[in-house]
Design a protein around this motif. Structure first.
Motif, mmCIF file in Angstrom:
data_model
loop_
_atom_site.group_PDB
_atom_site.id
_atom_site.type_symbol
_atom_site.label_atom_id
_atom_site.label_comp_id
_atom_site.label_asym_id
_atom_site.label_seq_id
_atom_site.Cartn_x
_atom_site.Cartn_y
_atom_site.Cartn_z
ATOM 1 N N UNK A 56 -126.815 -54.756 -97.731
ATOM 2 C CA UNK A 56 -126.643 -55.342 -98.795
ATOM 3 C C UNK A 56 -125.836 -56.470 -98.517
ATOM 4 N N UNK A 57 -124.759 -56.325 -97.832
ATOM 5 C CA UNK A 57 -123.704 -57.429 -97.618
ATOM 6 C C UNK A 57 -124.317 -58.519 -96.692
ATOM 7 N N UNK A 58 -125.279 -58.277 -95.718
ATOM 8 C CA UNK A 58 -125.948 -59.411 -95.036
ATOM 9 C C UNK A 58 -127.232 -59.977 -95.879
ATOM 10 N N UNK A 59 -127.362 -59.181 -96.936
ATOM 11 C CA UNK A 59 -128.769 -59.597 -97.994
ATOM 12 C C UNK A 59 -127.998 -60.456 -99.026
ATOM 13 N N UNK A 60 -126.913 -60.221 -99.308
ATOM 14 C CA UNK A 60 -126.189 -61.021 -100.382
ATOM 15 C C UNK A 60 -125.975 -62.530 -100.057
ATOM 16 N N UNK A 61 -125.914 -62.903 -98.682
ATOM 17 C CA UNK A 61 -125.777 -64.128 -98.098
ATOM 18 C C UNK A 61 -126.899 -64.826 -98.107
ATOM 19 N N UNK A 62 -128.098 -64.325 -98.339
ATOM 20 C CA UNK A 62 -129.246 -64.957 -97.956
ATOM 21 C C UNK A 62 -129.619 -66.108 -98.682
ATOM 22 N N UNK A 63 -129.286 -66.259 -100.050
ATOM 23 C CA UNK A 63 -129.494 -67.715 -100.929
ATOM 24 C C UNK A 63 -128.577 -68.431 -100.376
ATOM 25 N N UNK A 122 -115.621 -68.093 -98.739
ATOM 26 C CA UNK A 122 -115.066 -67.168 -99.485
ATOM 27 C C UNK A 122 -115.229 -67.541 -100.905
ATOM 28 N N UNK A 123 -114.844 -68.602 -101.250
ATOM 29 C CA UNK A 123 -114.846 -68.730 -102.823
ATOM 30 C C UNK A 123 -116.353 -68.906 -103.408
ATOM 31 N N UNK A 124 -117.056 -69.254 -102.471
ATOM 32 C CA UNK A 124 -118.641 -69.325 -102.815
ATOM 33 C C UNK A 124 -119.245 -67.751 -103.259
ATOM 34 N N UNK A 125 -118.861 -66.878 -102.322
ATOM 35 C CA UNK A 125 -119.186 -65.633 -102.383
ATOM 36 C C UNK A 125 -118.581 -65.047 -103.598
ATOM 37 N N UNK A 130 -120.363 -61.470 -105.862
ATOM 38 C CA UNK A 130 -120.867 -60.476 -104.801
ATOM 39 C C UNK A 130 -120.013 -59.242 -105.072
ATOM 40 N N UNK A 131 -120.638 -57.931 -104.969
ATOM 41 C CA UNK A 131 -119.804 -56.805 -105.129
ATOM 42 C C UNK A 131 -118.832 -56.569 -104.345
ATOM 43 N N UNK A 132 -117.568 -56.045 -105.042
ATOM 44 C CA UNK A 132 -116.403 -55.897 -104.208
ATOM 45 C C UNK A 132 -116.530 -55.057 -102.913
ATOM 46 N N UNK A 133 -117.414 -54.038 -102.983
ATOM 47 C CA UNK A 133 -117.684 -53.163 -101.960
ATOM 48 C C UNK A 133 -118.360 -53.819 -100.656
ATOM 49 N N UNK A 267 -126.933 -59.498 -107.685
ATOM 50 C CA UNK A 267 -125.737 -58.703 -107.559
ATOM 51 C C UNK A 267 -124.996 -57.998 -108.769
ATOM 52 N N UNK A 268 -125.235 -58.304 -109.772
ATOM 53 C CA UNK A 268 -124.690 -57.924 -111.263
ATOM 54 C C UNK A 268 -125.569 -56.762 -111.456
ATOM 55 N N UNK A 269 -126.761 -56.409 -110.514
ATOM 56 C CA UNK A 269 -127.219 -55.215 -111.099
ATOM 57 C C UNK A 269 -126.866 -53.861 -109.849
ATOM 58 N N UNK A 270 -126.087 -54.203 -109.016
ATOM 59 C CA UNK A 270 -125.479 -53.270 -108.126
ATOM 60 C C UNK A 270 -126.161 -53.593 -106.719
#
Length: 458
Positions: A56-63, A122-125, A130-133, A267-270
Motif C-alpha cells: 500500500x505504501x508503494x501504491x500510494x505514491x503512484x499518482x 514528505x510535505x506532498x505525501x 497518506x495513511x499514518x501506518x 487514501x481516505x478509504x483506508x
C-alpha cells in the motif's frame, strides 16, 4: 527504408500505414512490457516479502510519481517531435541543432525538478492524506525515485530521439538488459533496505539503459555528428522545443493532478482500498501497454509525415491504429474477465479476499472502456506529433476534471464503486475533446501549407 545519408533509421513516410505502425509499435510494446514486468516484479516482491502495508505504501505514491516523472517523460517526448519532423523533411542540420539544444534544456530541467521535489517530498505525501501506518515507507520509496529523476530524463530523452529517427528496436534491447538487472537488484536489496531497495533497483537499472542508449546514438547515427555550433542555444530552437516539450509535460502532470486528487480520496478509504487500487493498477498498466505503444508510434509516424507534408497518411494511420486498438480491447476484456482475479494473486496473498475482490471489480470496470482509452492515446499523440502540443494539453485538463470530480464528489458518497469508474469517465471526456481537436489541427495544417504555397503530399 532508410533516408539517404543515414544509418539505423526508418522512414515512415512511405509504405502501407498499418504495416509500418505494427512494425514500429511491436518493439515499443515489448519495451513497455519489459518496463511493466519489472514494475510488477517490484510490486510482487514488496507485497510478498514485506506485506500488504508495504504494498500500500508503494501504491500510494503512484499518482505523485506519475505527476512528476510523467512531466519529465512528457518533456523528453516533446523535445523529440521537432527531431522527427526534421527527419521527415530531410533537414539534418536543423535536426542536429534540435537534438543538441534539447539535451542542454533536459539537463537544466533535471537539476531544477530534482531539487524541488526532493525537498518537498514528505510535505506532498502529507497533503495527499497518506495513511499514518504507511507514510514512512511511502517516503522511503518515493524520495529515492525522485533522486533518480536525472537518469530517468537521460533514458527518456535518448530513447525518444532514437525512436524519432525510426528505430524502435534498439531501446527495447537496452530496456531488456535493464529489466533483468532491476529484478536481480530487487532480490538483493529489498531485505536489507526495505521498500527503498526496490526504488534503488529501479533507478540503477534505468541509469544503465540510459547510458546504453547514449552510446548507441553516438556510434550508430551518422546524422548525429555534431559540430560545436550545434550545442549553442539558439532562440528559435529553444522556443520551439519548449513549445513542444513543456505542454507535453504539462499534459502528463495535469492528467496526474486528477489522479493525485483521486488517490487522496482513495487514501481516505483506508489501507485496504489503497492496496486494492495498487494491485488493480499494476495489472491494468500491463494490459494498457499496447495503447501506449500505439500512441508513441503515432507521435513519430505523424511527425515524420507532417514533415513530409503527407497529411492523408496521418488520417490513414489513425484509422489503422484505431482498428488495431479496438481488436485488442476485445481480447483484453475476455482475458481479464476469465483470469483477472488469478493475476491479482501475484501481488497479494489468497487470504486477502477483500483486496482481491475489489481489485477484480476495478479491473473489469476499466477494461470495459478500453476502446475509449485506445482513442485517447492514438489521437492525442497524433496531435502532438503534428506539432499542436498545447492543444493536446487540454485533453489532460478534461481527464483531470473528470478524476477530480469523482474524487471530490462521488468517492465520499459511493466509496470504492466510484473509484472504479474514475478512469472510464476521464477517458470519455478526453475523447469528446480530442476527436474534434484532431479535425481542427488537420484543417489548420492544410491552410498553412496553402499559405506557404506548399502542396500537401498524398
Amino acid at each position: 527504408m532508410a533516408k539517404t545519408g543515414t544509418s539505423s533509421t526508418k522512414d515512415l513516410t512511405v509504405g502501407t500505414p498499418w504495416k509500418l505502425i505494427i512494425g514500429f509499435a511491436v518493439p515499443l510494446l515489448l519495451g513497455m512490457l519489459f518496463q511493466q514486468f519489472y514494475s510488477m516484479v517490484d510490486t510482487i516482491i514488496v507485497g510478498r516479502m514485506l506485506g500488504a502495508n508495504a504494498l500500500a505504501a508503494v501504491g500510494s505514491t503512484g499518482s505523485i510519481n506519475f505527476m512528476i516523472v510523467g512531466f519529465c517523460m512528457g518533456i523528453c517526448n516533446g523535445f523529440a517531435i521537432p527531431v522527427s519532423q526534421m527527419f521527415g523533411a530531410g533537414d539534418y542540420r536543423a535536426l542536429r541543432k534540435y537534438v543538441a539544444n534539447g539535451a542542454v534544456l533536459a539537463a537544466i530541467f533535471a537539476i531544477v525538478i530534482t531539487t524541488a521535489v526532493t525537498l518537498l517530498c514528505r510535505q506532498i505525501l502529507q497533503l495527499m492524506n497518506t495513511p499514518s501506518d504507511i507514510i514512512d515507507n511511502a517516503y522511503a520509496y518515493i524520495s529515492v525515485i525522485f533522486l533518480g529523476i536525472p537518469v530517468s530524463i537521460l533514458y527518456n530523452q535518448t530513447s525518444a530521439i532514437i525512436r524519432s529517427l525510426g528505430d524502435s528496436k534498439s531501446p527495447l534491447i537496452f530496456l531488456g538488459i535493464s529489466s533483468v538487472l532491476n529484478i536481480v537488484l530487487d532480490l538483493l536489496l529489498v531485505r536489507p533496505l526495505g521498500v527503498a531497495g526496490t526504488a534503488w533497483a529501479t533507478v540503477t537499472s534505468q541509469c544503465v539503459s540510459g547510458v546504453l542508449c547514449l552510446f548507441y546514438m553516438k556510434k550508430k547515427f551518422d546524422i548525429l555528428r555534431f559540430q560545436r555550433d550545434d550545442w549553442r542555444l539558439h532562440k528559435r530552437y529553444v522556443m520551439n522545443l519548449c513549445n513542444m516539450g513543456i505542454p507535453m509535460g504539462l499534459q502528463y502532470s495535469i492528467t496526474a493532478i486528477g489522479s493525485v486528487i483521486l488517490q487522496t480520496a482513495v487514501n481516505g478509504l483506508g489501507s485496504l482500498a489503497v492496496a486494492s487500487v495498487t494491485a488493480s493498477g499494476k495489472v491494468s498498466m500491463f494490459f494498457c501497454c499496447p495503447f501506449d505503444a500505439l500512441g508513441s508510434t503515432m507521435a513519430t509516424y505523424s511527425g515524420q509525415n507532417v514533415g513530409a507534408k503527407k497529411l492523408e497518411r496521418v488520417n490513414s494511420g489513425i484509422k489503422a491504429s484505431t482498428v488495431i486498438g479496438s481488436v485488442y480491447s476485445v481480447i483484453a476484456f475476455g482475458v481479464l474477465y476469465l483470469i483477472g482475479r488469478e493475476i491479482t494473486l501475484l501481488f497479494v496473498d489468497a487470504q486477502e479476499t477483500v483486496i482481491l475482490d475489489q481489485a477484480r471489480r476495478m479491473l473489469l470496470t476499466n477494461v470495459a472502456f478500453y476502446i475509449p482509452l485506445a482513442l485517447v492515446n492514438i489521437v492525442r499523440f497524433t496531435i502532438q506529433g503534428m506539432g499542436f502540443s498545447r492543444l493536446a494539453v487540454l485533453a489532460g485538463v478534461c481527464e483531470m476534471i473528470a478524476r477530480s470530480l469523482v474524487g471530490f464528489v462521488f468517492v465520499p458518497i459511493f466509496g470504492f464503486a466510484a473509484v472504479c469508474f474514475a478512469n472510464p469517465v476521464a477517458w470519455i471526456m478526453a475523447d469528446l475533446f480530442l476527436i474534434p481537436a484532431y479535425l481542427i489541427c488537420s484543417r489548420k495544417l492544410r491552410e498553412l501549407f496553402r499559405e506557404r504555397g506548399e502542396k500537401a503530399a498524398v
